[in-house]
Write an enzyme that holds these catalytic residues in place. Sequence first.
Site, PDB file in Angstrom:
ATOM      1  N   SER A 272       9.902   3.976  -0.044  1.00 39.41           N
ATOM      2  CA  SER A 272       9.342   4.567  -1.241  1.00 39.41           C
ATOM      3  C   SER A 272      10.417   5.326  -2.017  1.00 39.41           C
ATOM      4  O   SER A 272      11.436   4.735  -2.339  1.00 39.41           O
ATOM      5  CB  SER A 272       8.173   5.460  -0.834  1.00 39.41           C
ATOM      6  OG  SER A 272       7.258   5.541  -1.878  1.00 39.41           O
ATOM      7  N   HIS A 413       1.079   0.773   1.629  1.00 37.05           N
ATOM      8  CA  HIS A 413       2.359   1.409   1.335  1.00 37.05           C
ATOM      9  C   HIS A 413       2.763   2.327   2.494  1.00 37.05           C
ATOM     10  O   HIS A 413       2.152   3.381   2.692  1.00 37.05           O
ATOM     11  CB  HIS A 413       2.154   2.235   0.053  1.00 37.05           C
ATOM     12  CG  HIS A 413       3.367   2.943  -0.432  1.00 37.05           C
ATOM     13  ND1 HIS A 413       4.448   2.275  -0.961  1.00 37.05           N
ATOM     14  CD2 HIS A 413       3.686   4.261  -0.459  1.00 37.05           C
ATOM     15  CE1 HIS A 413       5.361   3.166  -1.316  1.00 37.05           C
ATOM     16  NE2 HIS A 413       4.925   4.384  -1.018  1.00 37.05           N
TER      17      HIS A 413
HETATM   18  C1  GTR Z   1       4.649   7.705  -5.659  1.00 40.05           C
HETATM   19  C2  GTR Z   1       5.611   7.226  -6.711  1.00 40.05           C
HETATM   20  C3  GTR Z   1       6.322   6.029  -6.188  1.00 40.05           C
HETATM   21  C4  GTR Z   1       6.851   6.240  -4.790  1.00 40.05           C
HETATM   22  C5  GTR Z   1       5.968   7.144  -3.935  1.00 40.05           C
HETATM   23  C6  GTR Z   1       6.631   7.778  -2.733  1.00 40.05           C
HETATM   24  O1  GTR Z   1       3.748   8.617  -6.071  1.00 40.05           O
HETATM   25  O2  GTR Z   1       4.882   6.929  -7.850  1.00 40.05           O
HETATM   26  O3  GTR Z   1       7.328   5.634  -7.081  1.00 40.05           O
HETATM   27  O4  GTR Z   1       8.147   6.668  -4.820  1.00 40.05           O
HETATM   28  O5  GTR Z   1       5.445   8.189  -4.628  1.00 40.05           O
HETATM   29  O6  GTR Z   1       7.818   8.039  -2.724  1.00 40.05           O
HETATM   30  O7  GTR Z   1       5.909   8.040  -1.789  1.00 40.05           O
END
Ligand code: GTR
Length: 432
Positions: A272, A413
């Site tokens: 992420s 995710h």
């Molecule tokens: C989210 C963001 C993503 C990603 C994520 C993370 O809210 O929109 O781009 O980076 O966080 O890092 O967990």
Amino acid sequence: MAMNLTSKRGQGSFLFWQIAIFLLVISVSPSFAQQEAASKRAPWQPDPEQAKAFEERRPGIFVHEAKVPEYELPSLLTTQEGEAIESQEAWLIKRRPEVMRLFEHTVYGRLPGSPDRQEHELLDRDEMALDGKATHETIQITCWNGERTLTFKTELFLPNNGHERAPVFVLVNHRETEEADPTRKTKTGFWPVEEIIARGYGTAIFREDDLSPDRRDALNEALGTLYPRPKDGKGTTWGALAAWSWGASRVMDVLQTHARVDHRKVAIVGHSRGGKCALWTGARDPRFTLVYSNGSGCGGAALSRRRFGERLAQITDRFPFWFCENLQQYAEREDALPLDQHMLLALIAPRNVYIGSAAEDLWADPKGEYTSLVESGAVYRLFDDSPLSPEMPAVDEQRTTKMRGYHIRPGKHDLQANDWQYVMDFADQVWE
Ligand code: GTR
């Protein structure tokens, strides 16, 4: 006797018919290649129900392929003066520096160089960690800029497997300590140390917050204290992702002087926001010979021009401090960007790059991440890497070339133990 003769003759004619039928079958059936193609599982695509629900929850965000606008990617192999790049040398000497500069000035921001002085102190060492399978070290890193200092720690596990030196995966940690627990009381797939050690790899971790706390108002802390930020940085001063990446390079400094680390086999891994940081680290610091970004999405591996899932508008609104200020002017103006994220991946060539996505992670645009990797092939080809098919792989299909790899696993995710297994398979292949 007669019986035997008859039965042998019977066997002979049976064999004749078997061969005849076999020849008939293969003459009318599709080729093996065709069969393989037909039996292949379908390429990943968003689950329509999930995509519908996703768009209903987040008005203005699109996760349908039909809504991806037509776009044209900037050419990797044409210099700003219009010269065509046709060789490794021309890429490395002429075009690569231009592309580096574009990312520094437009996306991640310019960083200070190496510190004036750096000291590594071994705070703790346990040679019998993980039931004797690993050695665990806690190392404190202190960096100087004149009189100013910045101190942070890295936790390192190395396998006690009799090999003199181990390859190491460095993980950028953006999560709470219990997700990446060096005491191993809590074990998670995010940092599956036991599984990494079992495969003969070492692993190090550091906290991004120690370099720049993950908050909007914190750029003057940590790295911002060591190097006060210029008053007029022209929008190009580093953001938090670059600050974390600077920390990854300092961890690399430690590993480069460590007697039990294979200095040529050190990978940077992040998920992420950590995955975005891993890619920029791989571009900046050629000592990392494998770069793995997982679920990095917008501002990471995903192509900005696809405008699928999270776009520059959302990310620069919620996390402006991750990037340099200049990126903000491209929100909803993606086509005006002088770059796109495939060019970030290409900066890693000819070193190894690996991208992981998750089937339900529509926010991060799995197809945009994979397409970036495919498009980076323009540069990888100059280093004799083979092309990747533009068709999305199926879920749980790993696709690799000599220097690049990709998988998309089921689920949400996250960075999970099976993601690590995939990237370790890739490392076995490229680091053999
Ligand atoms: C989210 C963001 C993503 C990603 C994520 C993370 O809210 O929109 O781009 O980076 O966080 O890092 O967990």
